[in-house]
Design an enzyme around this catalytic site. Structure first.
Site, PDB file in Angstrom:
ATOM      1  N   ASP A 130      41.742   6.483  -2.715  1.00  0.00           N
ATOM      2  CA  ASP A 130      40.530   7.284  -2.319  1.00  0.00           C
ATOM      3  C   ASP A 130      40.051   7.638  -3.662  1.00  0.00           C
ATOM      4  OD1 ASP A 130      38.803   8.608  -0.579  1.00  0.00           O
ATOM      5  OD2 ASP A 130      39.967  10.473  -0.516  1.00  0.00           O
ATOM      6  N   GLY A 131      38.480   7.766  -3.329  1.00  0.00           N
ATOM      7  CA  GLY A 131      37.818   8.231  -4.387  1.00  0.00           C
ATOM      8  C   GLY A 131      36.778   7.302  -5.153  1.00  0.00           C
ATOM      9  N   ASN A 132      36.691   5.934  -4.527  1.00  0.00           N
ATOM     10  CA  ASN A 132      35.703   5.205  -5.166  1.00  0.00           C
ATOM     11  C   ASN A 132      34.494   5.449  -5.290  1.00  0.00           C
ATOM     12  OD1 ASN A 132      38.152   3.597  -4.868  1.00  0.00           O
ATOM     13  ND2 ASN A 132      37.258   2.116  -3.212  1.00  0.00           N
ATOM     14  N   TRP A 174      34.057   8.343  -7.801  1.00  0.00           N
ATOM     15  CA  TRP A 174      34.242   7.577  -9.303  1.00  0.00           C
ATOM     16  C   TRP A 174      32.982   7.086  -9.684  1.00  0.00           C
ATOM     17  CZ3 TRP A 174      33.240   2.946 -11.158  1.00  0.00           C
ATOM     18  CH2 TRP A 174      33.544   2.752 -12.382  1.00  0.00           C
ATOM     19  N   HIS A 231      33.884   0.719  -5.238  1.00  0.00           N
ATOM     20  CA  HIS A 231      34.636  -0.139  -4.285  1.00  0.00           C
ATOM     21  C   HIS A 231      35.037  -1.303  -5.071  1.00  0.00           C
ATOM     22  CE1 HIS A 231      34.129   2.648  -1.201  1.00  0.00           C
ATOM     23  NE2 HIS A 231      32.805   2.330  -0.937  1.00  0.00           N
ATOM     24  N   SER A 285      39.879   2.397   7.368  1.00  0.00           N
ATOM     25  CA  SER A 285      40.516   2.958   8.203  1.00  0.00           C
ATOM     26  C   SER A 285      39.695   2.871   9.477  1.00  0.00           C
ATOM     27  CB  SER A 285      40.667   4.535   7.871  1.00  0.00           C
ATOM     28  OG  SER A 285      39.339   5.063   8.220  1.00  0.00           O
ATOM     29  N   SER A 286      40.347   3.336  10.875  1.00  0.00           N
ATOM     30  CA  SER A 286      39.626   3.258  12.057  1.00  0.00           C
ATOM     31  C   SER A 286      38.422   3.974  12.067  1.00  0.00           C
ATOM     32  CB  SER A 286      40.696   3.523  13.063  1.00  0.00           C
ATOM     33  OG  SER A 286      41.722   2.761  13.197  1.00  0.00           O
ATOM     34  N   GLU A 287      38.338   5.110  11.091  1.00  0.00           N
ATOM     35  CA  GLU A 287      37.639   5.980  11.094  1.00  0.00           C
ATOM     36  C   GLU A 287      36.384   5.689  10.305  1.00  0.00           C
ATOM     37  OE1 GLU A 287      40.754   6.960  11.203  1.00  0.00           O
ATOM     38  OE2 GLU A 287      40.521   7.526  13.345  1.00  0.00           O
ATOM     39  N   TRP A 341      34.508   3.253  10.283  1.00  0.00           N
ATOM     40  CA  TRP A 341      33.387   2.581  10.872  1.00  0.00           C
ATOM     41  C   TRP A 341      32.396   3.620  10.952  1.00  0.00           C
ATOM     42  CZ3 TRP A 341      33.269  -2.383  11.340  1.00  0.00           C
ATOM     43  CH2 TRP A 341      34.500  -2.963  11.556  1.00  0.00           C
ATOM     44  N   LEU A 367      57.408  -9.521  -3.606  1.00  0.00           N
ATOM     45  CA  LEU A 367      56.861  -7.925  -2.980  1.00  0.00           C
ATOM     46  C   LEU A 367      56.145  -8.561  -1.615  1.00  0.00           C
ATOM     47  CD1 LEU A 367      55.574  -5.334  -3.624  1.00  0.00           C
ATOM     48  CD2 LEU A 367      53.443  -6.419  -4.262  1.00  0.00           C
ATOM     49  N   GLU A 392      57.823  10.893   1.075  1.00  0.00           N
ATOM     50  CA  GLU A 392      57.522  12.062  -0.163  1.00  0.00           C
ATOM     51  C   GLU A 392      56.182  11.764  -0.474  1.00  0.00           C
ATOM     52  OE1 GLU A 392      59.499  14.300  -1.314  1.00  0.00           O
ATOM     53  OE2 GLU A 392      61.224  13.750  -0.031  1.00  0.00           O
TER      54      GLU A 392
HETATM   55  C1  IPE Z   1      41.147   7.137   3.879  1.00  0.00           C
HETATM   56  O1  IPE Z   1      40.043   7.686   2.916  1.00  0.00           O
HETATM   57  C2  IPE Z   1      40.904   5.946   4.209  1.00  0.00           C
HETATM   58  C3  IPE Z   1      41.040   4.850   3.041  1.00  0.00           C
HETATM   59  C4  IPE Z   1      41.735   5.056   1.929  1.00  0.00           C
HETATM   60  C5  IPE Z   1      40.913   3.571   3.336  1.00  0.00           C
HETATM   61  P1  IPE Z   1      38.714   8.313   3.682  1.00  0.00           P
HETATM   62  O2  IPE Z   1      38.077   8.524   2.385  1.00  0.00           O
HETATM   63  O3  IPE Z   1      38.298   7.519   4.566  1.00  0.00           O
HETATM   64  O4  IPE Z   1      39.491   9.644   4.279  1.00  0.00           O
HETATM   65  P2  IPE Z   1      38.691  11.072   4.560  1.00  0.00           P
HETATM   66  O5  IPE Z   1      37.642  10.688   5.501  1.00  0.00           O
HETATM   67  O6  IPE Z   1      38.264  11.634   3.294  1.00  0.00           O
HETATM   68  O7  IPE Z   1      39.660  11.940   5.129  1.00  0.00           O
HETATM   69  C1  IPE Z   2      37.984   4.934  -0.640  1.00  0.00           C
HETATM   70  O1  IPE Z   2      37.144   5.398  -1.606  1.00  0.00           O
HETATM   71  C2  IPE Z   2      37.782   3.621  -0.142  1.00  0.00           C
HETATM   72  C3  IPE Z   2      37.654   3.557   1.233  1.00  0.00           C
HETATM   73  C4  IPE Z   2      37.923   4.662   2.123  1.00  0.00           C
HETATM   74  C5  IPE Z   2      37.400   2.465   1.934  1.00  0.00           C
HETATM   75  P1  IPE Z   2      35.958   6.362  -0.641  1.00  0.00           P
HETATM   76  O2  IPE Z   2      34.907   5.361  -0.333  1.00  0.00           O
HETATM   77  O3  IPE Z   2      36.564   7.273   0.533  1.00  0.00           O
HETATM   78  O4  IPE Z   2      35.626   7.299  -1.991  1.00  0.00           O
HETATM   79  P2  IPE Z   2      34.965   8.829  -1.795  1.00  0.00           P
HETATM   80  O5  IPE Z   2      36.055   9.502  -1.122  1.00  0.00           O
HETATM   81  O6  IPE Z   2      33.829   8.942  -0.952  1.00  0.00           O
HETATM   82  O7  IPE Z   2      35.002   9.219  -3.115  1.00  0.00           O
HETATM   83 MG    MG Z   3      37.356   8.880   0.679  1.00  0.00          MG
END
Ligand code: IPE
Ligand code: IPE
Ligand code: MG
Length: 259
Positions: free
Chosen positions: A34-36, A39, A51, A79-81, A83, A145, A221
């Protein structure tokens, strides 16, 4: 944070046997990458650049997992969400997945990596579903792996599909309701045959699961890493594994005080 090579070697040794280690190294590490977007935003760049750099961090994580002798690495890729994001970002993410499989599959295969994909493949575009099938088929016999790619994945949706499969078996008379036990459910999930994650790492400081491996993480954990995913490197991987190894896992029982 950039650390010196010396510090890195000390870190490596610490992960192998950290001071006061209570646990062996994790067998299965699962990562919520998370956090692309943040960043990129923090650098005034478009989210896509985050990304794109995130894919490089995936390559690094695979190398780290191989170096550390981890058996299973799961990466939450879409994730499914997800979309719910703008169509332009969704198509960028789909494009990056295609690029990743096309450019990295040969290398993964050469490194004896077995690819497994979890998630719903039904509503993916045919070219993407085909590439995911190809990645699995080509690397099926590899023994190193296992890289589990969670794509169009949601833990609740996965449990729902499992419930439907089990219900169908009951309806067809192949299974009696009282025969359904925990292994029945585990075997009906996309992750059939994959051990539960020992360690879940989430980057970017968010402290939630976001529908990741709902069933499988009951006793995992968790390590929450404040840095954004594109900055996640070998040292960060080592630090998370080191923290895991100092945890006291009880599974509801009592600490035997062994060691
Ligand atoms: C979770 O990250 C999904 C992936 C890393 C693929 P999200 O950025 O979609 O999650 P929420 O919306 O902050 O919970
Ligand atoms: C994680 O980074 C990648 C995916 C969920 C696909 P985000 O795109 O959620 O980046 P933030 O959370 O908006 O920084
Ligand atoms: Mg995110």
């Amino acid at each position: 944070m950039v650390r010196s090579e010396g510090a890195r070697q000390i870190g490596e040794a610490a992960a192998a046997a950290p001071e006061g280690a209570a646990q062996p190294a994790p067998r299965h590490v699962a990562i919520i990458m998370d956090g692309n977007g943040r960043w990129a935003a923090s650098r005034g760049l478009p989210r896509f650049e985050g990304h794109r750099r995130g894919v490089e961090a995936v390559r690094r994580a695979v190398r780290s997992a191989i170096t550390l002798g981890i058996d299973y690495l799961t990466v939450y890729s879409f994730s499914s969400e997800n979309w719910r994001r703008p169509p332009s970002e969704i198509s960028e993410l789909m494009g990056l997945l295609k690029l990743f499989v096309r450019s990295d599959l040969a290398d993964l295969h050469a490194n004896n990596v077995r690819v497994r994909v979890i998630g719903d493949r039904n509503d993916l575009a045919a070219d993407i579903a085909g590439l995911l099938d190809e990645a699995e088929t080509r690397t099926r016999a590899n023994t190193g792996l296992t890289l589990v790619v969670a794509f169009n994945y949601g833990g609740r949706q996965e449990i729902l599909r499992a419930v439907r499969r089990i219900a169908a078996a009951v309806a067809e008379g192949r299974l009696r309701p009282e025969e359904i036990d925990l292994p029945t459910v585990t075997a009906a999930l996309d992750t059939a045959g994959i051990p539960d994650p020992d360690l879940v790492i989430r980057t970017s400081g968010e402290q939630r699961l976001s529908n990741f491996l709902t069933w499988q993480t009951a006793y995992a954990e968790y390590v929450f890493e404040p840095g954004f995913w594109p900055d996640f490197d070998h040292d960060a991987f080592l630090a998370a594994v080191g923290e895991y190894r100092r945890r006291d896992r009880r599974f509801g029982g009592l600490n035997t005080g062994a060691g």
